[in-house]
Design an enzyme around this catalytic site. Structure first.
Site, PDB file in Angstrom:
ATOM      1  N   GLU A   1       0.773  -0.743  -0.288  1.00 52.88           N
ATOM      2  CA  GLU A   1       0.293   0.195   0.435  1.00 52.88           C
ATOM      3  C   GLU A   1       0.664   1.183  -0.035  1.00 52.88           C
ATOM      4  OE1 GLU A   1      -2.829  -0.120   2.919  1.00 52.88           O
ATOM      5  OE2 GLU A   1      -3.649  -2.138   2.439  1.00 52.88           O
TER       6      GLU A   1
ATOM      7  N   HIS B   1      -8.143   1.113   1.580  1.00 49.07           N
ATOM      8  CA  HIS B   1      -7.975   1.187   3.090  1.00 49.07           C
ATOM      9  C   HIS B   1      -8.499   2.378   3.904  1.00 49.07           C
ATOM     10  CE1 HIS B   1      -4.483  -1.035   6.414  1.00 49.07           C
ATOM     11  NE2 HIS B   1      -5.806  -0.043   6.657  1.00 49.07           N
TER      12      HIS B   1
HETATM   13  N1  LIG Z   1      -9.177  -2.174   7.047  1.00 52.33           N
HETATM   14  C1  LIG Z   1      -9.132  -1.080   8.132  1.00 52.33           C
HETATM   15  O1  LIG Z   1      -8.732  -0.233   8.352  1.00 52.33           O
HETATM   16  C2  LIG Z   1      -8.822  -1.811   8.966  1.00 52.33           C
HETATM   17  C3  LIG Z   1      -8.520  -2.866   9.973  1.00 52.33           C
HETATM   18  N2  LIG Z   1      -8.056  -3.791  10.740  1.00 52.33           N
HETATM   19  C4  LIG Z   1      -6.935  -5.482  11.062  1.00 52.33           C
HETATM   20  O2  LIG Z   1      -8.519  -5.668  11.311  1.00 52.33           O
HETATM   21  C5  LIG Z   1      -7.982  -6.434  12.571  1.00 52.33           C
HETATM   22  C6  LIG Z   1      -8.682  -7.559  13.783  1.00 52.33           C
HETATM   23  O3  LIG Z   1      -8.943  -6.251  14.568  1.00 52.33           O
HETATM   24  P1  LIG Z   1      -9.776  -6.699  15.663  1.00 52.33           P
HETATM   25  O4  LIG Z   1     -10.410  -8.161  15.888  1.00 52.33           O
HETATM   26  O5  LIG Z   1      -9.429  -5.615  16.251  1.00 52.33           O
HETATM   27  O6  LIG Z   1      -8.533  -7.523  16.532  1.00 52.33           O
HETATM   28  P2  LIG Z   1      -8.544  -8.586  18.073  1.00 52.33           P
HETATM   29  O7  LIG Z   1      -6.976  -8.626  18.270  1.00 52.33           O
HETATM   30  O8  LIG Z   1      -9.271  -8.402  18.465  1.00 52.33           O
HETATM   31  O9  LIG Z   1      -8.040 -10.046  16.907  1.00 52.33           O
HETATM   32  C7  LIG Z   1      -7.399 -10.528  16.372  1.00 52.33           C
HETATM   33  C8  LIG Z   1      -8.203 -11.972  16.089  1.00 52.33           C
HETATM   34  O10 LIG Z   1      -7.446 -13.186  14.841  1.00 52.33           O
HETATM   35  C9  LIG Z   1      -6.934 -14.076  16.067  1.00 52.33           C
HETATM   36  N3  LIG Z   1      -6.070 -15.391  15.117  1.00 52.33           N
HETATM   37  C10 LIG Z   1      -4.830 -14.413  15.417  1.00 52.33           C
HETATM   38  N4  LIG Z   1      -4.354 -15.633  14.503  1.00 52.33           N
HETATM   39  C11 LIG Z   1      -4.958 -16.100  13.742  1.00 52.33           C
HETATM   40  C12 LIG Z   1      -4.797 -17.553  12.773  1.00 52.33           C
HETATM   41  N5  LIG Z   1      -3.679 -18.156  13.124  1.00 52.33           N
HETATM   42  N6  LIG Z   1      -5.867 -17.853  12.565  1.00 52.33           N
HETATM   43  C13 LIG Z   1      -7.199 -17.294  12.652  1.00 52.33           C
HETATM   44  N7  LIG Z   1      -7.016 -15.891  13.973  1.00 52.33           N
HETATM   45  C14 LIG Z   1      -6.317 -15.739  14.172  1.00 52.33           C
HETATM   46  C15 LIG Z   1      -7.159 -14.025  17.358  1.00 52.33           C
HETATM   47  O11 LIG Z   1      -7.629 -14.660  17.435  1.00 52.33           O
HETATM   48  C16 LIG Z   1      -8.527 -12.871  17.540  1.00 52.33           C
HETATM   49  O12 LIG Z   1      -9.173 -13.656  17.624  1.00 52.33           O
HETATM   50  C17 LIG Z   1      -6.629  -6.091  12.154  1.00 52.33           C
HETATM   51  O13 LIG Z   1      -5.921  -6.597  13.621  1.00 52.33           O
HETATM   52  C18 LIG Z   1      -6.370  -5.054  11.715  1.00 52.33           C
HETATM   53  O14 LIG Z   1      -4.625  -5.482  11.080  1.00 52.33           O
HETATM   54  C19 LIG Z   1      -8.352  -2.680  11.619  1.00 52.33           C
HETATM   55  C20 LIG Z   1      -9.296  -1.991  12.301  1.00 52.33           C
HETATM   56  C21 LIG Z   1      -9.560  -1.163  10.647  1.00 52.33           C
HETATM   57  O1  LIG Z   2      -6.028   4.581   9.768  1.00 53.59           O
HETATM   58  C1  LIG Z   2      -6.740   3.831   9.380  1.00 53.59           C
HETATM   59  O2  LIG Z   2      -6.796   4.031   8.509  1.00 53.59           O
HETATM   60  C2  LIG Z   2      -6.490   2.360   9.141  1.00 53.59           C
HETATM   61  C3  LIG Z   2      -6.705   1.667  10.731  1.00 53.59           C
HETATM   62  C4  LIG Z   2      -6.193   0.462  10.633  1.00 53.59           C
HETATM   63  O3  LIG Z   2      -6.351   0.009   8.893  1.00 53.59           O
HETATM   64  C5  LIG Z   2      -6.392  -0.633  11.404  1.00 53.59           C
HETATM   65  O4  LIG Z   2      -6.710   0.728  12.509  1.00 53.59           O
HETATM   66  O5  LIG Z   2      -5.710  -1.566  11.795  1.00 53.59           O
END
Ligand SMILES: NC(=O)C1=CN([C@@H]2O[C@H](COP(=O)(O)OP(=O)(O)OC[C@H]3O[C@@H](n4cnc5c(N)ncnc54)[C@H](O)[C@@H]3O)[C@@H](O)[C@H]2O)C=CC1
Ligand SMILES: O=C(O)CCC(=O)C(=O)O
Length: 527
Positions: free
Chosen positions: A262, A280
């Site tokens: 990205e 994103h």
């Molecule tokens: N597109 C965007 O703008 C955003 C993307 N994200 C991404 O979303 C991800 C998840 O966020 P949350 O749910 O808040 O995190 P979280 O930490 O609450 O959940 C992550 C889950 O993934 C599981 N996990 C870890 N390794 C694994 C594996 N090998 N196989 C299957 N499951 C596994 C964990 O056990 C946990 O339950 C973040 O790490 C971030 O990278 C988050 C916010 C915004």
């Molecule tokens: O800040 C953003 O727009 C991306 C958020 C995100 O990827 C995250 O919170 O993990």
């Protein structure tokens, strides 16, 4: 007293700058700089507030001679070199919940958009084509959604999908059966998910375990006609395989919010049939951006002005009096948790943390938090000392803290035992000279080792010649051994070798070591 200086280097809601100023910090908002420009500037600042565009690399941290805290207004921190920041004594904080609902809603929006080809239909309609017969969608109702990762965001996606009358199956090594029932999903293994899901969404952090989790091989095993959405991190899906399978029609549609590289300006996926994407935007709603901006500024200002620690990913939260005494125990506890987490196979159901001798008199909570943070950090970007016990409870992990007044061979001892579907696994450690953490037992075998950096763990049959063979292999692979630790159950029985090495160990070396005579298990460990 001079005011702490904060740089906001990514586009952030103006509430962040306001809060910094109100809480006694000087703040500059300078976004869109090149890495070189950031490196030239960062030396002036005590705090750096970022989203996902700023990459906090070793070079940035080396130049950040005054930096005390990095605040991520969001969840994923894969754009920050946390181990290096920790080594530099820089606290890294995130805002674990502020954008979860927004991101979950984006995943649901992507599912609908993929199911009904909304972006292409929109483009062609506005081009004056009125292409009514070109589009035939599918309903979400009654379909099976496969969730990979059932943490905060995955759980919200599940609840919305259930509301849409979908069936939800989830793969997450940390999801217990009880928690799965509570959130209304069927816990399955990854193979089953691939076979059953009509839609797949990903919600894991990007870690060594999750990188390429939807590899070509796994994508080929999905149900024909599957639709895939990724609003978590690029790098979770093999993008080239995704393109091939979209073109062949095996995958009926894909929606990506995130890319391996990205900003994605020339992705080979662009223009592929039934492929849609967003840049994103998962966290980009007014609500989420206000939430994360307020939260990150409050946390960072509190730290810079008052020393308060909230949602730090690399620092325990401790009172001023307890801190010095507990510090080496926290390090030991985190290393032991990390060690069992890296070595135990199967679903973890139970963990017990035993404190013996001098350790029995200490505050057990921070030690418990450090063990759990060490255990879970490989599964989640957001786990820290503060939220680890809560996350463990939420996921149904049975955590037991046990104090023994007795003193054994060591005047102070921590023992961590995890219950897995394959039985109990226990490791123990002590402090040498009251402040130096040492592993003293691993799975019932006495050994003495510092847990730090890159390590190699080998279980082998105790027989002459083995040490020479492994030494030769590492030497030929250009890997320098730092320390060497041996233990064995009994003469000629099972032996454990724990090496610290100067560089990360490649899969190729692990494969070669696995083939050496007498070797039962080989695992690269990181601390
Ligand atoms: N597109 C965007 O703008 C955003 C993307 N994200 C991404 O979303 C991800 C998840 O966020 P949350 O749910 O808040 O995190 P979280 O930490 O609450 O959940 C992550 C889950 O993934 C599981 N996990 C870890 N390794 C694994 C594996 N090998 N196989 C299957 N499951 C596994 C964990 O056990 C946990 O339950 C973040 O790490 C971030 O990278 C988050 C916010 C915004
Ligand atoms: O800040 C953003 O727009 C991306 C958020 C995100 O990827 C995250 O919170 O993990």
């Amino acid at each position: 007293m001079t005011k702490p200086k904060v740089l906001i280097s990514d586009k952030m809601d103006p509430n962040a700058a306001r809060i910094f100023e109100e809480r006694g910090c000087d703040v500059d908002v300078i976004t869109g700089e090149t890495p070189e420009e950031l490196i030239a500037r960062i030396g002036e600042y005590d705090g750096l507030a970022i989203r996902s565009s700023t990459k906090v690399t070793k070079a940035v941290l080396d130049a950040a001679t005054n930096l005390k805290v990095i605040g991520r207004a969001g969840i994923g921190v894969d754009n920050v070199d946390i181990p290096y920041a920790s080594g530099k004594g820089v606290v890294v904080m995130n805002t674990p919940f502020g954008n979860s609902i927004t991101t979950a809603e984006h995943a649901i929006a992507m599912m609908f958009a993929v199911a009904r080809q909304i972006p292409e239909a929109n483009t062609r309609t506005q081009a004056g084509e009125w292409p009514k017969s070109a589009f035939m969608g599918v309903e979400l109702t009654g379909k099976t959604l496969g969730l990979i990762g059932a943490g905060n965001i995955g759980t919200i996606v599940a609840s919305r999908a259930l509301g849409l009358k979908m069936k939800v199956v989830a793969y997450d090594p940390f999801l217990t059966e009880e928690r799965a029932v509570e959130i209304g999903v069927d816990k399955v293994d990854l193979e089953t998910l691939l076979q059953r899901a009509d839609f797949i969404t990903l919600h894991t952090p990007l870690t060594d375990q999750t990188r390429n989790i939807l590899s070509r091989e796994r994508l080929e095993k999905t149900k024909p006609g599957v639709r895939i959405v990724n609003c978590a991190r690029g790098g979770l899906i093999d993008e080239s395989a995704l393109k091939d399978l979209l073109e062949s029609g095996h995958i009926a549609g894909a929606g990506l919010d995130v890319f391996a590289e990205e900003p994605a300006k020339n992705s080979p996926l662009f223009g592929t049939k039934n492929f849609i994407c967003t840049p994103h935007l998962g966290a980009s709603t007014t609500e989420a951006q206000v939430n994360v901006a307020l939260q990150v500024a409050e946390q960072m200002a509190d730290f810079l002005v008052n020393g308060g620690v909230t949602n730090a990913l690399n620092m325990p939260s401790l009172s001023a009096e307890e801190a010095p005494k507990l510090k080496p125990y926290m390090k030991l506890a985190e290393s032991l948790g990390s060690l069992v987490g890296q070595l135990a196979h199967g679903n973890l159901t139970q963990i017990s943390i035993e404190r013996e001798g001098a350790a029995a008199d200490l505050n057990g909570k921070p030690i418990e938090g450090a063990v759990l943070a060490g255990l879970m950090k490989q599964y989640s970007d957001t786990v820290n000392m503060v939220n680890a016990p809560y996350l463990a409870k939420e996921r149904g992990l049975d955590v037991r803290s046990i104090r023994h007044q007795r003193e054994g061979a060591f005047n102070t001892l921590l023992r961590v035992t995890v219950g897995t579907s394959q039985g109990d696994r226990s490791v123990a450690g002590t402090l040498f000279g009251n402040d130096t953490p040492r592993l003293v037992e691993i799975f019932g075998i006495g050994i003495e080792a510092e847990l730090a950096g890159h390590m190699l763990y080998i279980v082998n049959e105790d027989a002459p010649g083995f040490i020479g063979r492994i030494g030769t292999l590492l030497g030929e692979s250009g890997i320098n051994i730092g320390t060497f630790h041996l233990g064995r159950r009994d003469t000629g029985g099972e032996a454990v070798l724990l090496l610290s090495v100067d560089t990360a160990i490649s899969q190729d070396v692990i494969d070669k070591a696995s083939k050496l005579e007498g070797v039962k298990t080989v695992k690269a460990l990181e601390f």
